[in-house]
Design a protein around this motif. Structure first.
Motif, PDB file in Angstrom:
ATOM      1  N   GLN A 101       0.822  -1.212   0.000  1.00 59.96           N
ATOM      2  CA  GLN A 101       0.000   0.000   0.000  1.00 59.96           C
ATOM      3  C   GLN A 101       0.855   1.261   0.000  1.00 59.96           C
ATOM      4  O   GLN A 101       0.593   2.206  -0.746  1.00 59.96           O
ATOM      5  CB  GLN A 101      -0.904   0.026   1.238  1.00 59.96           C
ATOM      6  CG  GLN A 101      -2.103  -0.888   1.178  1.00 59.96           C
ATOM      7  CD  GLN A 101      -2.998  -0.684   2.382  1.00 59.96           C
ATOM      8  OE1 GLN A 101      -2.530  -0.486   3.497  1.00 59.96           O
ATOM      9  NE2 GLN A 101      -4.302  -0.736   2.165  1.00 59.96           N
ATOM     10  N   LYS A 105       0.579   3.779  -2.967  1.00 59.39           N
ATOM     11  CA  LYS A 105      -0.029   5.053  -2.575  1.00 59.39           C
ATOM     12  C   LYS A 105       0.832   6.211  -3.057  1.00 59.39           C
ATOM     13  O   LYS A 105       0.336   7.208  -3.590  1.00 59.39           O
ATOM     14  CB  LYS A 105      -0.184   5.102  -1.062  1.00 59.39           C
ATOM     15  CG  LYS A 105      -0.723   6.420  -0.528  1.00 59.39           C
ATOM     16  CD  LYS A 105      -0.862   6.385   0.990  1.00 59.39           C
ATOM     17  CE  LYS A 105      -1.398   7.714   1.509  1.00 59.39           C
ATOM     18  NZ  LYS A 105      -1.625   7.706   2.965  1.00 59.39           N
ATOM     19  N   ASP A 112      -6.496   8.606  -0.206  1.00 57.35           N
ATOM     20  CA  ASP A 112      -7.525   7.883   0.541  1.00 57.35           C
ATOM     21  C   ASP A 112      -7.079   6.505   1.000  1.00 57.35           C
ATOM     22  O   ASP A 112      -7.785   5.862   1.777  1.00 57.35           O
ATOM     23  CB  ASP A 112      -8.800   7.753  -0.293  1.00 57.35           C
ATOM     24  CG  ASP A 112      -8.601   6.889  -1.535  1.00 57.35           C
ATOM     25  OD1 ASP A 112      -7.933   7.368  -2.467  1.00 57.35           O
ATOM     26  OD2 ASP A 112      -9.082   5.741  -1.554  1.00 57.35           O
ATOM     27  N   VAL A 113      -5.936   6.008   0.542  1.00 51.68           N
ATOM     28  CA  VAL A 113      -5.427   4.710   0.990  1.00 51.68           C
ATOM     29  C   VAL A 113      -4.599   4.926   2.252  1.00 51.68           C
ATOM     30  O   VAL A 113      -3.725   5.796   2.311  1.00 51.68           O
ATOM     31  CB  VAL A 113      -4.579   4.045  -0.114  1.00 51.68           C
ATOM     32  CG1 VAL A 113      -3.903   2.791   0.408  1.00 51.68           C
ATOM     33  CG2 VAL A 113      -5.459   3.715  -1.314  1.00 51.68           C
ATOM     34  N   GLU A 119      -7.961  -0.932   5.381  1.00 53.35           N
ATOM     35  CA  GLU A 119      -9.024  -1.212   4.401  1.00 53.35           C
ATOM     36  C   GLU A 119      -9.500  -2.657   4.499  1.00 53.35           C
ATOM     37  O   GLU A 119     -10.603  -2.994   4.062  1.00 53.35           O
ATOM     38  CB  GLU A 119      -8.509  -0.938   2.984  1.00 53.35           C
ATOM     39  CG  GLU A 119      -8.324   0.523   2.651  1.00 53.35           C
ATOM     40  CD  GLU A 119      -7.035   1.106   3.223  1.00 53.35           C
ATOM     41  OE1 GLU A 119      -6.836   2.320   3.080  1.00 53.35           O
ATOM     42  OE2 GLU A 119      -6.220   0.358   3.821  1.00 53.35           O
ATOM     43  N   ARG A 266      -7.050  -1.302  -2.073  1.00 56.64           N
ATOM     44  CA  ARG A 266      -8.234  -0.808  -1.371  1.00 56.64           C
ATOM     45  C   ARG A 266      -9.169  -1.952  -0.985  1.00 56.64           C
ATOM     46  O   ARG A 266     -10.352  -1.733  -0.745  1.00 56.64           O
ATOM     47  CB  ARG A 266      -8.993   0.192  -2.247  1.00 56.64           C
ATOM     48  CG  ARG A 266      -8.279   1.531  -2.507  1.00 56.64           C
ATOM     49  CD  ARG A 266      -9.114   2.393  -3.440  1.00 56.64           C
ATOM     50  NE  ARG A 266      -8.697   3.783  -3.503  1.00 56.64           N
ATOM     51  CZ  ARG A 266      -7.994   4.333  -4.499  1.00 56.64           C
ATOM     52  NH1 ARG A 266      -7.614   3.572  -5.531  1.00 56.64           N
ATOM     53  NH2 ARG A 266      -7.686   5.602  -4.483  1.00 56.64           N
TER      54      ARG A 266
END
Length: 297
Positions: A101, A105, A112-113, A119, A266
């Motif tokens: 991630q 990202k 938003d991650v 998540e 996500r």
């Protein structure tokens, strides 16, 4: 201790296998490595394949307890979030998804991650145990293809290996993704997966043979140790690394790598809508391979 009931589905457009693993006593089940349909040229998401899985689960009277990912896939979009919205269950993945991630990202420049794995409903550590109904499951951290790869050993008789080994005549997955490692891949396979009993069934995530009739989804530890061209018994780490790295140097990037990872980090959810209420998947330019074109045109 009851043996699990295992049913497989084949997503032909991405050569991906999805498994429904059910406890025959409780009718609880896990869905492993699901996929969405994706028409790249139209930017259109479809659910026909996932809906086949839903129909099977409902027809068999199963209750989804888990939606499991072996890793964040680069060749298909996960249907975990869609299946969860229809069937319930917890989405689980290995705890090293945080590394994946954080890398992507930054690459996609998205806010938003989380980067902390939140998540997902459950992050599994190496050697952790849990249940599918009354069926025990043990996790093995098997990095190499990605740093987050996880193998699920079910009832000590079946292992869902994701993208580590492929069928015995094909070899292994590539190791050139961000933070991948051919050294780690060798150790994951030789020191973990292939130390399982010889009769243990290994369930593949893919069958990539072009033009082959039908599809093959299961082998055994014994068959891999005897016949896998890259990691059979007697293969040294240095031999494997030389061959694997040589192959990876000439491989093209997977077709869906850039769209799929935005969804898969996500937990199978689409990016949030923008100010026009539409959702977008980003395509960062000149980040894969050697195509560093000038940007002054």
């Amino acid at each position: 201790m009851a043996s699990p009931v295992i049913h497989h589905f084949y997503h032909r457009s991405t050569n991906t296998f999805t498994y429904v693993v059910a406890c025959p006593e409780t009718k609880n089940c896990a869905i492993i490595d699901s996929a969405l349909d994706f028409a790249y040229n139209a930017g259109r998401i479809g659910t026909d394949y996932a809906d086949r899985i839903i129909d099977y689960v409902r027809r068999e009277g199963l209750t989804v307890e888990w939606l499991l990912e072996t890793h964040a896939h680069a060749d298909h979009l996960s249907a975990a979030a869609y299946l969860q919205s229809k069937l319930g269950g917890k989405i689980g993945i290995g705890e090293h998804i945080r590394e994946v991630q954080q890398f992507f990202k930054s690459l996609y420049n998205i806010e938003d991650v989380s980067g902390d794995g939140s998540e997902f409903d459950r992050l599994f550590a190496d050697g952790e145990t849990f249940q599918i109904g009354n069926v025990p499951v043990r996790t093995m951290h098997t990095p190499g293809h990605t740093p987050a790869c996880l193998t699920y050993v079910v009832n000590e008789e079946a292992a869902f290996v994701g993208d580590t080994v492929f069928m015995p005549d094909y070899g292994t997955a590539r190791c050139d993704f961000p933070n991948g490692s051919s050294q780690a891949m060798y150790r994951s396979i030789r020191e973990k997966i292939l130390t399982l009993p010889g009769e243990t069934q290994l369930y593949m995530c893919h069958d990539y043979r072009p033009g082959a009739p039908g599809e093959r989804h299961v082998s055994t530890v014994k068959a891999q140790r005897e016949r896998n061209p890259l990691v059979h018994d007697g293969t040294s780490e240095d031999q494997f690394v030389k061959i694997r790295d040589g192959i990876d140097q000439v491989l093209a990037a997977p077709k869906f790598i850039l769209p799929s990872l935005q969804v898969n980090i996500r937990a199978g959810r689409m990016p949030p809508p923008e100010t026009n209420d539409k959702r977008y998947l980003k395509i960062p330019l000149n980040v894969l391979g050697s195509g560093n074109l000038p940007l002054d045109f």
